[in-house]
Write an enzyme that holds these catalytic residues in place. Structure first.
Site, PDB file in Angstrom:
ATOM      1  CG  HIS A  92      -2.049  -1.068   1.056  1.00 54.72           C
ATOM      2  ND1 HIS A  92      -2.824  -1.496   2.109  1.00 54.72           N
ATOM      3  CD2 HIS A  92      -2.466  -1.770  -0.019  1.00 54.72           C
ATOM      4  CE1 HIS A  92      -3.683  -2.425   1.684  1.00 54.72           C
ATOM      5  NE2 HIS A  92      -3.470  -2.609   0.395  1.00 54.72           N
ATOM      6  CB  CYS A  94       6.789  17.846 -14.838  1.00 55.15           C
ATOM      7  SG  CYS A  94       5.554  17.224 -13.686  1.00 55.15           S
ATOM      8  N   GLY A 109      -1.736  -8.945  13.010  1.00 56.84           N
ATOM      9  CA  GLY A 109      -2.412  -7.656  13.193  1.00 56.84           C
ATOM     10  C   GLY A 109      -3.139  -7.111  11.988  1.00 56.84           C
TER      11      GLY A 109
HETATM   12  P1  OAD Z   1      -7.368  -2.933  10.474  1.00 55.12           P
HETATM   13  O1  OAD Z   1      -7.552  -1.672  11.270  1.00 55.12           O
HETATM   14  O2  OAD Z   1      -8.458  -3.375   9.583  1.00 55.12           O
HETATM   15  O3  OAD Z   1      -7.078  -4.153  11.461  1.00 55.12           O
HETATM   16  C1  OAD Z   1      -6.174  -4.047  12.529  1.00 55.12           C
HETATM   17  C2  OAD Z   1      -6.061  -5.416  13.183  1.00 55.12           C
HETATM   18  O4  OAD Z   1      -5.074  -5.302  14.187  1.00 55.12           O
HETATM   19  C3  OAD Z   1      -7.336  -5.914  13.867  1.00 55.12           C
HETATM   20  O5  OAD Z   1      -7.571  -7.273  13.531  1.00 55.12           O
HETATM   21  C4  OAD Z   1      -7.030  -5.756  15.351  1.00 55.12           C
HETATM   22  O6  OAD Z   1      -7.681  -6.752  16.159  1.00 55.12           O
HETATM   23  C5  OAD Z   1      -5.532  -5.963  15.350  1.00 55.12           C
HETATM   24  N1  OAD Z   1      -4.799  -5.412  16.492  1.00 55.12           N
HETATM   25  C6  OAD Z   1      -5.124  -4.376  17.302  1.00 55.12           C
HETATM   26  N2  OAD Z   1      -4.167  -4.216  18.245  1.00 55.12           N
HETATM   27  C7  OAD Z   1      -3.230  -5.169  18.026  1.00 55.12           C
HETATM   28  C8  OAD Z   1      -2.021  -5.531  18.669  1.00 55.12           C
HETATM   29  N3  OAD Z   1      -1.557  -4.862  19.732  1.00 55.12           N
HETATM   30  N4  OAD Z   1      -1.311  -6.573  18.166  1.00 55.12           N
HETATM   31  C9  OAD Z   1      -1.765  -7.254  17.089  1.00 55.12           C
HETATM   32  N5  OAD Z   1      -2.903  -6.968  16.445  1.00 55.12           N
HETATM   33  C10 OAD Z   1      -3.619  -5.929  16.907  1.00 55.12           C
HETATM   34  O7  OAD Z   1      -5.983  -2.755   9.684  1.00 55.12           O
HETATM   35  P2  OAD Z   1      -5.493  -3.549   8.403  1.00 55.12           P
HETATM   36  O8  OAD Z   1      -6.032  -4.922   8.359  1.00 55.12           O
HETATM   37  O9  OAD Z   1      -4.030  -3.354   8.320  1.00 55.12           O
HETATM   38  O10 OAD Z   1      -5.468   0.347   3.331  1.00 55.12           O
HETATM   39  O11 OAD Z   1      -6.174  -2.694   7.253  1.00 55.12           O
HETATM   40  C11 OAD Z   1      -5.925  -3.024   5.922  1.00 55.12           C
HETATM   41  C12 OAD Z   1      -5.972  -1.803   5.058  1.00 55.12           C
HETATM   42  O12 OAD Z   1      -7.190  -1.079   5.299  1.00 55.12           O
HETATM   43  C13 OAD Z   1      -4.895  -0.779   5.351  1.00 55.12           C
HETATM   44  O13 OAD Z   1      -3.649  -1.083   4.743  1.00 55.12           O
HETATM   45  C14 OAD Z   1      -5.494   0.460   4.767  1.00 55.12           C
HETATM   46  C15 OAD Z   1      -6.903   0.343   5.304  1.00 55.12           C
HETATM   47  O14 OAD Z   1      -7.880   1.004   4.585  1.00 55.12           O
HETATM   48  C16 OAD Z   1      -5.140   1.387   2.570  1.00 55.12           C
HETATM   49  O15 OAD Z   1      -4.872   2.456   3.034  1.00 55.12           O
HETATM   50  C17 OAD Z   1      -5.159   1.095   1.107  1.00 55.12           C
END
Ligand code: OAD
Length: 256
Positions: A132, A166, A203
């Site tokens: 991303h 540019c 995570g």
């Molecule tokens: P999310 O916010 O969807 O998920 C975060 C995850 O981290 C959840 O499953 C939580 O339970 C977990 N979590 C919270 N605290 C934690 C900890 N201390 N240790 C481990 N896990 C923990 O984030 P992503 O799945 O990364 O995209 O989101 C995916 C994409 O959605 C991002 O890259 C972004 C967003 O829109 C773009 O910007 C294109």
């Protein structure tokens, strides 16, 4: 599997694998103070993604979008890699066959890799394939120019970063909703997933595609899937082992 057997099963899956793909999301950086996207306190609870993280939003109001990214840079720039980033970087540098794939734009994996490799060490193997993009790079909206970020003055469109090649308006080098992912890291990530005997997921809710497809590809190719997350995720049904808890506690023990 009962929860007391899970850590040993996870360690065994990683030990036996010649090739491992590690897939991380915002949760690995939560203990560094970087907000996640979904769940309590998540960015998409407070802000509307379509107003800030889409080409349409940028076309409509580039100043507002840049103001938001400048704020995120400031917040994330003050955060440090946590015990999970560091343990992961040391583990990758200490063995062969691991490909790190991240959805994160916070550059904390890179900073952990540099810290783990030490001065003069080669950190590259522990740097992630970034699906991303990065908060700390910009690219031109008109030409292929890309550069490391510098402080942004979002007072007006005229003061926003402009391309030194540019003169076009620069934008954050992150993937926005509705945009294609960068081809090279995506191809490398899916290739690594197809060859891996183990997949360590840390995570991420697994709600965003095509990125989440990395884990499905690994599973379909026979990899054992280990999920580290304190909450429920879209990968729970396909996980061979679930380690429920914060990455900063679980990952260092798992990879010791
Ligand atoms: P999310 O916010 O969807 O998920 C975060 C995850 O981290 C959840 O499953 C939580 O339970 C977990 N979590 C919270 N605290 C934690 C900890 N201390 N240790 C481990 N896990 C923990 O984030 P992503 O799945 O990364 O995209 O989101 C995916 C994409 O959605 C991002 O890259 C972004 C967003 O829109 C773009 O910007 C294109």
């Amino acid at each position: 599997m009962n929860s007391s057997a899970a850590p040993a099963a996870a360690r065994e899956a990683l030990r036996r694998a010649v090739r491992v793909v590690v897939f991380t999301g915002a949760g690995i950086s939560a203990e560094s103070g970087v907000p996640t996207f979904r769940g309590a306190g998540g960015l998409w609870k407070t802000f509307k993604a379509e107003d800030l993280a889409s080409p349409t939003a940028f076309g409509r109001d580039p100043r507002l979008v840049w103001e938001w990214y400048a704020w995120r840079r400031e917040t994330v720039g003050g955060c440090r890699p946590n015990a999970a980033h560091l343990a992961l970087a040391r583990w990758i540098l200490g063995r062969a066959g691991v490909t790190l794939v991240s959805q994160n734009v916070d550059d904390l994996h890179e900073r952990a890799a540099r810290e783990a490799a030490g001065e003069g060490g080669d950190a590259r193997r522990a740097e992630p394939l970034k699906l991303h993009g990065s908060l700390f790079h910009d690219h031109c909206t008109r030409c292929p120019h890309r550069q490391a970020s510098s402080p942004v003055d979002a007072a007006s469109v005229a003061t926003l970063p402009h391309c030194p090649e540019c003169g076009g308006l620069m934008r954050p080098d992150v993937v926005w909703f509705g945009e294609m992912l960068p081809a090279r890291p995506v191809e490398a990530a899916f290739a690594a997933a197809a060859e891996a005997e183990a997949c360590l997921v840390i995570g991420t809710t697994g709600a965003v595609y095509p990125a989440a497809g990395v884990v499905h590809t690994a599973k379909a190719s026979g990899a054992r899937v280990v999920v580290v997350d304190p909450g429920e995720t879209e990968f729970d049904a396909l996980a061979d082992v679930r380690l429920v808890g914060p990455a900063g506690e679980i990952v260092p023990t798992l990879l010791k």
